[in-house]
Design a protein around this motif. Structure first.
Motif, PDB file in Angstrom:
ATOM      1  N   GLY A   2      43.401  24.333  34.844  1.00 12.27           N
ATOM      2  CA  GLY A   2      44.545  25.046  35.809  1.00 12.27           C
ATOM      3  C   GLY A   2      44.152  25.755  36.928  1.00 12.27           C
ATOM      4  O   GLY A   2      42.891  26.298  37.249  1.00 12.27           O
ATOM      5  N   ALA A   3      45.053  25.953  37.953  1.00  8.80           N
ATOM      6  CA  ALA A   3      44.804  26.551  39.351  1.00  8.80           C
ATOM      7  C   ALA A   3      44.410  28.029  39.192  1.00  8.80           C
ATOM      8  O   ALA A   3      43.617  28.723  40.035  1.00  8.80           O
ATOM      9  CB  ALA A   3      45.499  26.300  40.237  1.00  8.80           C
ATOM     10  N   ALA A   4      45.086  28.793  38.002  1.00 10.04           N
ATOM     11  CA  ALA A   4      44.885  30.058  37.909  1.00 10.04           C
ATOM     12  C   ALA A   4      44.629  30.274  36.355  1.00 10.04           C
ATOM     13  O   ALA A   4      45.417  29.733  35.575  1.00 10.04           O
ATOM     14  CB  ALA A   4      46.228  30.884  38.021  1.00 10.04           C
ATOM     15  N   ASP A   5      43.650  30.888  35.989  1.00  6.55           N
ATOM     16  CA  ASP A   5      43.045  31.096  34.687  1.00  6.55           C
ATOM     17  C   ASP A   5      42.788  32.560  34.163  1.00  6.55           C
ATOM     18  O   ASP A   5      42.550  32.668  33.227  1.00  6.55           O
ATOM     19  CB  ASP A   5      42.052  30.228  34.289  1.00  6.55           C
ATOM     20  N   THR A   6      43.178  33.459  35.107  1.00  7.01           N
ATOM     21  CA  THR A   6      42.819  35.018  34.802  1.00  7.01           C
ATOM     22  C   THR A   6      44.045  35.604  34.829  1.00  7.01           C
ATOM     23  O   THR A   6      44.817  35.703  35.843  1.00  7.01           O
ATOM     24  CB  THR A   6      41.910  35.715  35.619  1.00  7.01           C
ATOM     25  N   MET A   7      44.603  36.383  33.751  1.00  8.01           N
ATOM     26  CA  MET A   7      45.800  37.137  33.619  1.00  8.01           C
ATOM     27  C   MET A   7      45.583  38.310  34.637  1.00  8.01           C
ATOM     28  O   MET A   7      44.574  38.934  34.657  1.00  8.01           O
ATOM     29  CB  MET A   7      46.142  37.594  32.426  1.00  8.01           C
TER      30      MET A   7
END
Length: 488
Positions: free
Chosen positions: A329-334
């Motif tokens: 995914g393009a974003a993986d950190t909350m």
């Protein structure tokens, strides 16, 4: 639980126990992606929206008579940016008078799309709608006085996503249909031929229309979607006429990042969230934590109580199954922080107004209400003892003033909506709101005790185009549980 809640819970439980109604759906369909009109990079000419008579297959093979906005059912997802002005041409081809209200937008009354901005059959309304607020999920729907419920139920509803510089630069999922999904949740009833049905009865007028089949983006649930491993964003609208929905995840907590009016200060984890008709929440799902997950919906809002659980009436359905497709995914950190949002300060208010939502009126008032355009069978509903009247201004607000609005009810749970603004909830049902509802809102739940909101109106609404405040159970709105106010 109040009288109506008790009667509805016990009767629903007995019907379910008897096997004559099934809340569960069979089979899984792909998640429909609602057509997007993306205007972020600029607007080329006027934006055409066509309200049309259509037919639509919800997934059962039957062609239901429906309304659509540039689609066979529902309207597009319109993506815009703060600072734009949207030049709409809205043409009414449904064969009856309608309106199109921009729910959640901070705009003047003359372009709000309320019941005073009627669009006659075959006519075109051409408002220029300024987008001034921060990133948020909003929607648009019919607000035709006396006919809002039926027109919205049949499909006159769509979504508007507002972005701003901060939301576009944030490390959040934002690729539509890949890791960023808009979900319009509704409940429907289908007749013996599988066609969408809407029948007004005394019970529907009293409680609002509640269907027995969960719909996601115009398809019968459950639906499924392959997604990347990482964060997935769900922008969720409860577009039901009357049904409160309880939302949760099959695995882990539900993580809320935004409410009606924009981002929360930071993500809020909850076991479940309660969504009234008209509310919006944005949710992040961490697909790295689980290879598969699902958004689950309780059609009783999760508040059916002991009797509903005893008789099986409090069942939870899978709305959307998410399955990792193995890609990164393009974003993986909350995210840790989302928005700078200070606590609401009630001492800023210079005016306090009180509103009681009234369920039952006398026969004389019912006759007047009918003459005033309210549609309510043999009864009547109102606010502060008065049903809606199109040429009566109920409140006069001074532009720029901060006010406290206090709302109470005489029976059952209601969602209360105010046009032209976002507000902060001070108390909901006599207590602090849940953490996920402590951001900017334009909906508040009202049942026990007072619900209080801190609100400021920054845009003009004159007597010929006033703002509305009303219960967002749409049959109650049509029945007279609505008032109007000017801002000058």
């Amino acid at each position: 639980m109040n009288r109506r809640g008790f009667l509805k819970t016990t009767s629903a439980g007995i019907i379910l126990a008897g096997g004559t109604v099934s809340w569960a759906q069979s089979g899984t369909r792909p998640l429909p992606k609602i057509q997007m009109t993306d205007l972020i990079d600029g607007i080329d000419g006027r934006i055409a929206l066509s309200l049309s008579n259509t037919t639509h297959d919800f997934g059962n093979g039957a062609a239901s008579q429906a309304f659509g906005i540039n689609n066979s059912y529902l309207g597009p997802v319109i993506r815009v940016k703060q600072g734009q002005t949207l030049p709409f041409d809205i043409t009414n081809g449904i064969g009856e008078t309608s309106t199109l209200h921009w729910h959640g937008l901070h705009i003047p009354g003359d372009v709000d799309g309320g019941p005073h901005q009627e669009i006659a059959p075959n006519a075109t309304w051409s408002p220029d709608v300024p987008i001034v607020q921060h990133a948020s999920m909003n929607w648009f729907h019919s607000h035709m006085h006396g006919n809002t419920a039926q027109q919205t139920y049949k499909g006159l509803a769509g979504v508007m996503l507002i972005e701003d510089d901060a939301s576009l630069s944030a490390d959040l999922p934002k690729t539509y249909g890949v890791d960023d999904f808009t979900l319009v949740l509704q409940d429907k009833t289908f007749d013996s031929n599988g066609k969408m049905s809407y029948v007004l009865t005394g019970e529907v007028f009293e409680d609002g229309f509640e269907g027995d089949t969960l719909i996601v983006n115009g398809a019968i649930a459950p639906v499924s979607q392959p997604v990347p491993t990482g964060l997935v964003r769900l922008r969720i609208l409860n577009a039901c006429n009357a049904r409160f929905l309880g939302l949760s995840m099959a695995s882990g907590p539900i993580t809320v990042i935004a409410s009606d009016g924009g981002f929360l200060p930071s993500p809020v984890e909850a076991d479940s969230i309660l969504m009234s008709p008209g509310e919006r929440y944005e949710v992040l799902v961490d697909m790295a934590a689980f290879g598969a997950n699902a958004l689950e919906v309780n059609l009783n809002g999760g508040n059916g109580g002991f009797l509903a659980n005893l008789f099986g009436g409090d069942q939870t359905l899978t709305a959307l199954s998410l399955i990792s497709n193995g890609t990164k995914g393009a974003a993986d950190t909350m995210p840790n922080r989302l928005a700078n949002l200070s606590s609401p300060d009630p001492s800023q208010a210079t005016v306090t107004r009180s509103f009681q939502l009234n369920m039952d009126g006398n026969a004389d008032l019912a006759a007047l209400a009918l003459a005033w355009g309210n549609v309510c069978g043999e009864g009547v509903m109102g606010i502060n003892g008065q049903p809606m009247k199109m040429d009566r201004i109920d409140e006069q607000v001074r532009k720029g003033d901060t006010e406290i609005w206090r709302i109470s009810v005489d029976d059952m749970l209601h969602p209360f909506h105010i046009h032209g603004c976002s507000f902060r909830i001070l108390t909901q049902n006599g207590a602090p709101p849940p953490n996920y509802a402590q951001g900017w809102k334009d909906m508040v739940h009202v049942e026990e005790g007072w619900s209080e909101v801190l609100v400021k109106f920054d845009y003009q609404a004159n007597a010929d185009a006033p703002y509305m405040y009303h219960c967002h159970i749409l049959e109650h709105e049509d029945c007279g549980m609505m008032g109007q106010f000017t801002v000058t």
